[in-house]
Design an enzyme around this catalytic site. Structure first.
Site, short mmCIF file in Angstrom:
data_model
loop_
_atom_site.label_atom_id
_atom_site.label_comp_id
_atom_site.label_asym_id
_atom_site.label_seq_id
_atom_site.Cartn_x
_atom_site.Cartn_y
_atom_site.Cartn_z
N ALA A 110 0.76 -1.25 0.00
CA ALA A 110 0.00 0.00 0.00
C ALA A 110 0.80 1.30 0.00
O ALA A 110 0.26 2.33 -0.40
CB ALA A 110 -0.95 0.01 1.20
N ALA A 111 2.03 1.32 0.49
CA ALA A 111 2.75 2.59 0.61
C ALA A 111 3.04 3.16 -0.79
O ALA A 111 3.23 2.41 -1.74
CB ALA A 111 4.05 2.38 1.38
N PRO A 112 3.05 4.51 -0.89
CA PRO A 112 2.90 5.51 0.17
C PRO A 112 1.46 5.85 0.54
O PRO A 112 1.22 6.59 1.48
CB PRO A 112 3.59 6.73 -0.42
CG PRO A 112 3.37 6.61 -1.89
CD PRO A 112 3.44 5.13 -2.19
N GLY A 114 -1.33 6.38 -2.05
CA GLY A 114 -2.18 6.98 -3.07
C GLY A 114 -3.40 6.14 -3.38
O GLY A 114 -4.53 6.62 -3.40
N LYS A 115 -3.17 4.85 -3.62
CA LYS A 115 -4.29 3.98 -3.98
C LYS A 115 -5.12 3.65 -2.74
O LYS A 115 -6.35 3.53 -2.82
CB LYS A 115 -3.76 2.73 -4.67
CG LYS A 115 -3.07 3.07 -6.01
CD LYS A 115 -2.48 1.85 -6.69
CE LYS A 115 -1.85 2.20 -8.04
NZ LYS A 115 -0.60 2.97 -7.92
N GLU A 133 1.93 -2.70 4.37
CA GLU A 133 3.21 -2.35 3.74
C GLU A 133 4.32 -3.08 4.50
O GLU A 133 4.51 -2.85 5.70
CB GLU A 133 3.44 -0.85 3.79
CG GLU A 133 4.83 -0.41 3.36
CD GLU A 133 5.23 -0.93 1.97
OE1 GLU A 133 6.37 -1.42 1.86
OE2 GLU A 133 4.41 -0.84 1.04
N ASP A 178 -0.98 -3.87 -5.84
CA ASP A 178 -0.18 -2.94 -6.64
C ASP A 178 1.26 -3.36 -6.44
O ASP A 178 1.96 -2.87 -5.56
CB ASP A 178 -0.44 -1.51 -6.17
CG ASP A 178 0.29 -0.48 -7.03
OD1 ASP A 178 0.29 -0.64 -8.26
OD2 ASP A 178 0.86 0.47 -6.46
N CYS A 231 3.61 -0.64 -12.44
CA CYS A 231 4.00 0.55 -13.20
C CYS A 231 5.19 0.19 -14.09
O CYS A 231 6.21 0.89 -14.10
CB CYS A 231 4.31 1.73 -12.28
SG CYS A 231 5.55 1.40 -11.02
#
Length: 457
Positions: A110-112, A114-115, A133, A178, A231
């Protein structure tokens, strides 16, 4: 910028006639975006009075591009949690997860934040959101961002995915992975990712991603949604990882992800043994849209184990007498007293989100809504409590405007000369809570956290 030659060779082979446009995109300015926090403000409201040049991101109604001269991160509205600065392509992922109020949702990497904060906004404060995280320092940053946006129903954990899977088997309605990746889609934004790239790193990431997905599969309910994103452009980490995962887990099917203008679809011809439906996954390219590179796949779990008949849930405090100083503070200071399943972490008081399983033997950074600190014979409210309140949530307040010198002084940690009743005051900027101050003898002692205070002029 100087791209790794092996990366260039690989992308030329994949993109062929499109490569020239792809390479040219690295000379363009990176897209800058922010996402409105609906827990505090609507997009329409922000558009009315934010002093930024905001243009809507086509694929997310709460997302906006801002002008290159704007500095929203240096504005008081940022400290009030009205928005989160987020790369525009990344906003597509939270929309694909599409969590609903009342659901149990996991952001596994999860970090930082945004999602995570995007998911929280869509949940509207209802349900349980666990943000995990594995890296301790990054988990703290994640927790701070959850605090700034006034999120009450999130638990932040600092665990490896397999450890969480042991506790939360068949538990979540939706899971976002993610995944850590080679970062090829962020080369323009993050030159360090470019410097660290290698074919071996790509291979290592693909292996790690599959392991993370294995843990996610164990935690998802039958009928639940799993969204996988990276990404990076590498087929090994995108179509390849998803195809390998689906081959191992026939109970998962790839669903059609909504493609907006400029989005590309997954490429079955870029990986061996491509899974059925891989062409329904999404690729976001920097030469096709105003954003960086991303990949996303939406999967549905069609079958699986039944939920355990018995679970061990987190228990709240049974001794309400231990909270007498908190209740005294709340009655004196707040218009509504927050209540629920209270828990103490040392001297820190929290309210657990409903439906949270036992915290025993888990590394917890934030067990829920942080109310404050129980000190000897008194209670001191947390910054998280301030930021989760509306401006009318406290009986006494100091209302400032964004362009007021007092606002800058407050954010720099200075005491303010103020008339009013003695005690705790909620400081707000244009009607949005910013932090606490404690008034005595005409001076408001500043309680804006030292680590967040502004420096300079």
């Amino acid at each position: 910028m100087q791209l790794p030659q092996l990366f260039v060779d690989k992308m030329k082979e994949l993109l062929r006639e499109e490569y020239e446009a792809f390479e040219a995109s690295y000379d363009n300015e990176k897209a800058q975006g922010l996402r409105v926090n609906p827990l505090k403000i609507s997009a329409e409201q922000l558009l009315r009075f934010a002093p930024f040049e905001l243009i809507g991101v086509p694929w997310v109604p709460e997302g906006f591009y801002y002008g290159k001269e704007d500095r929203p991160g240096k504005h008081p509205y940022h400290e009030a949690g009205l928005f989160y600065i987020q790369e525009p392509s990344a906003m597509a992922v939270g929309a694909l997860v599409d969590p609903q109020p009342g659901e149990k949702v996991l952001d596994l990497c999860a970090a930082p934040g945004g999602k995570t904060t995007h998911l929280a906004g869509r949940m509207n404060g209802e349900g349980l959101l666990i943000a995990n995280e594995p890296h301790p320092a990054r988990a703290k940053i994640l927790s701070q961002n959850i605090e700034r946006l006034g999120i009450r129903n999130a638990v932040v954990t600092n665990e490896m995915p397999d450890k969480l899977a042991d506790r939360f088997s068949v538990f979540f309605d939706r899971i976002l992975v993610d995944a850590p990746c080679s970062g090829e889609g962020m080369f323009r934004k993050d030159p360090d990712a470019c410097a660290e790239w290698s074919p071996e790193h790509v291979t290592m990431c693909a292996s790690r991603q599959l392991n993370i997905l294995e843990s996610a599969a164990r935690m998802l309910k039958s009928g639940g949604r799993l969204v996988y994103s990276t990404c990076t452009f590498s087929p090994e980490e995108n179509e390849g990882t998803i195809s390998r995962f689906v081959a191992l887990h026939p109970e998962f099917v790839i669903e059609d992800a909504q493609a907006y203008e400029g989005f590309d679809l997954g490429r079955a011809d870029w990986t061996s043994d491509a899974a059925s439906g891989i062409g329904e996954t999404l690729r976001l390219w920097p030469h096709r849209i105003r954003g960086e590179g991303h990949y996303a796949a939406v999967l549905r779990k069609t079958d699986g184990e039944e939920e355990p008949a018995r679970r061990k849930y987190a228990k709240g405090l049974s001794d309400r007498k231990a909270l007498k100083d908190y209740f005294a503070f709340a009655e004196e200071t707040l218009t509504v007293t927050p209540s629920g399943e209270f828990t103490l972490f040392g001297d820190q008081l929290y309210i657990l989100p409903a439906g949270m399983l036992s915290l025993d033997q888990l590394k917890i950074v934030r067990p829920g809504w942080h109310l404050g600190t129980l000190k000897k014979n008194r209670f001191e409210p947390s910054h998280a409590l301030a930021l989760s309140l509306k401006a009318n949530g406290a009986r006494n307040s100091l209302s400032l405007t964004a362009d007021s010198p007092q606002t800058l002084a407050y954010l720099k940690g200075e005491a303010l000369k103020v008339d009013g009743p003695k005690g705790w005051h909620l400081v707000d900027v244009d009607g949005f809570s910013l932090g606490w101050g404690k008034l005595a003898d005409g001076t408001l002692k500043n309680h804006f956290p030292k680590g967040l205070r502004w420096t300079g002029g």
